[in-house]
Design an enzyme around this catalytic site. Structure first.
Site, mmCIF file in Angstrom:
data_model
loop_
_atom_site.group_PDB
_atom_site.id
_atom_site.type_symbol
_atom_site.label_atom_id
_atom_site.label_comp_id
_atom_site.label_asym_id
_atom_site.label_seq_id
_atom_site.Cartn_x
_atom_site.Cartn_y
_atom_site.Cartn_z
ATOM 1 N N TYR A 33 0.840 -1.197 0.000
ATOM 2 C CA TYR A 33 0.000 0.000 0.000
ATOM 3 C C TYR A 33 0.873 1.243 0.000
ATOM 4 C CZ TYR A 33 1.024 1.245 4.864
ATOM 5 O OH TYR A 33 1.656 1.647 6.003
ATOM 6 N N HIS A 102 -1.010 -20.966 0.864
ATOM 7 C CA HIS A 102 0.172 -20.165 1.191
ATOM 8 C C HIS A 102 0.982 -19.780 -0.038
ATOM 9 C CE1 HIS A 102 -0.764 -21.320 5.301
ATOM 10 N NE2 HIS A 102 0.020 -20.329 5.682
ATOM 11 N N LYS A 144 6.545 -1.663 1.651
ATOM 12 C CA LYS A 144 5.401 -1.116 2.394
ATOM 13 C C LYS A 144 4.222 -2.084 2.277
ATOM 14 C CE LYS A 144 3.532 3.558 3.225
ATOM 15 N NZ LYS A 144 3.711 3.546 4.664
ATOM 16 N N GLU A 176 13.935 3.374 12.830
ATOM 17 C CA GLU A 176 12.917 4.368 12.469
ATOM 18 C C GLU A 176 11.850 4.318 13.547
ATOM 19 O OE1 GLU A 176 10.720 3.408 8.878
ATOM 20 O OE2 GLU A 176 10.804 1.269 9.285
ATOM 21 N N LEU A 200 11.737 2.006 6.180
ATOM 22 C CA LEU A 200 10.974 2.388 4.991
ATOM 23 C C LEU A 200 11.659 3.602 4.350
ATOM 24 C CD1 LEU A 200 8.162 1.785 3.524
ATOM 25 C CD2 LEU A 200 7.488 3.958 4.532
#
Ligand code: PDD
Length: 276
Positions: A33, A102, A144, A176, A200
């Site tokens: 996303y 899976h 992400k 982070e 990220l």
């Protein structure tokens, strides 16, 4: 209208959108996303966000037929239909609706989900209280994905204890935050963790580095330790929805340096660059 959502070609009020049970985001979090903000029909840093989305999709081998331009045009259409002036834009690509198997080898195509919600643009440098916690996430933090359970747990604990965000550390070094990047300012130099699978690659992080350089501030992308965090002049966190925020406190330690002027200058430069 209070918000607009879109799933695979069907759009409408948020509460009218139905997602099939077999969408692999539901069973596996098998989806990527991105989160953006915008105003007056525009999405700020749209290309950068959609490029990062497609990079995340590529990193998990998600087969999709989208280009950056196509995604921008779908998202802009959704924004128009939302009738909102200032909004956040959430875009998710999940790996088909093949259900709970899976292996993803048999999966073809992607589902697209877009949510437009009313938002506020950050207009002033806000102060935050931060805590720290061991970074127990897996090592693919540069992708992400919607596997956000660690971020949910860190954020819940932080809020319960009266903190706004959690700074994460791995092997004694700061990586982070749960949902932001983190910087320290010390003796006029800005430090942040280098890009790697441990963080990220934040869009705001990149722009803060550029803004700092514009202002003649030296930036060092190297890991810094917990003692360095505690003895820094300032601690700053960055994210798309809030730009930069400055810490008044980390784990009960107060930060009251004279460098706040530099932080304000950075905020103004970032605002000019990112939300013109
Ligand atoms: N979060 N690090 C993590 C783990 C994040 O989830 C985010 C963003 C950032 C900052 O990245 P950017 O500057 O590109 O927003 C760093 C978004 C806002 C979210 O998940 O809602």
């Amino acid at each position: 209208m209070c918000g607009y959502a879109y799933y695979n070609g069907n759009g409408g009020r948020r509460d009218s959108i139905r997602i099939p049970l077999d969408d692999r985001s539901i069973f596996f979090g098998d989806a990527v996303y991105d989160m953006m903000i915008g105003a007056n029909g525009k999405i700020y840093q749209a290309e950068e966000h959609f490029e990062r989305l497609l990079k995340s999709a590529g990193a998990i081998g998600l087969d999709h037929g989208f280009t950056v331009d196509k995604l921008i045009s779908i998202a802009e259409e959704c924004i128009k239909k939302s009738e909102l002036q200032v909004y956040s834009v959430y875009v998710q690509l999940s790996r088909s609706s093949e259900g709970r198997v899976h292996s993803a080898l048999g999966c073809v195509g992607a589902n697209i989900l877009i949510c437009i919600e009313a938002a506020e643009l950050p207009r002033k440098l806000c102060e935050v209280k931060l805590c720290t916690s061991e970074d127990k996430r897996y090592r693919l933090c540069n992708i992400k994905t919607v596997n956000l359970l660690p971020a949910v747990l860190y954020s819940t604990d932080a809020e319960r204890c009266g903190y706004d965000e959690t700074i994460l550390h791995r092997d004694g070094y700061v990586t982070e935050c749960a949902h932001s990047n983190v910087f320290i300012m010390h003796r006029g130099i800005l430090y942040t963790h280098p890009l790697s699978e441990l963080i990220l690659p934040g869009i705001t992080r990149r722009h803060l580095i550029l803004s700092a350089k514009m202002l003649g501030i030296r930036v060092i992308e190297e890991p810094f330790s917990l003692p360095e965090l505690y003895s820094a002049d300032e601690v700053l966190i960055t994210s798309t929805t809030k730009l930069i925020r400055v810490a008044t406190e980390v784990d009960g330690i107060s930060y009251k340096s004279e460098d706040r002027e530099i932080c304000s200058a950075l905020f103004c430069e970032l605002l000019r660059d990112m939300l013109p």
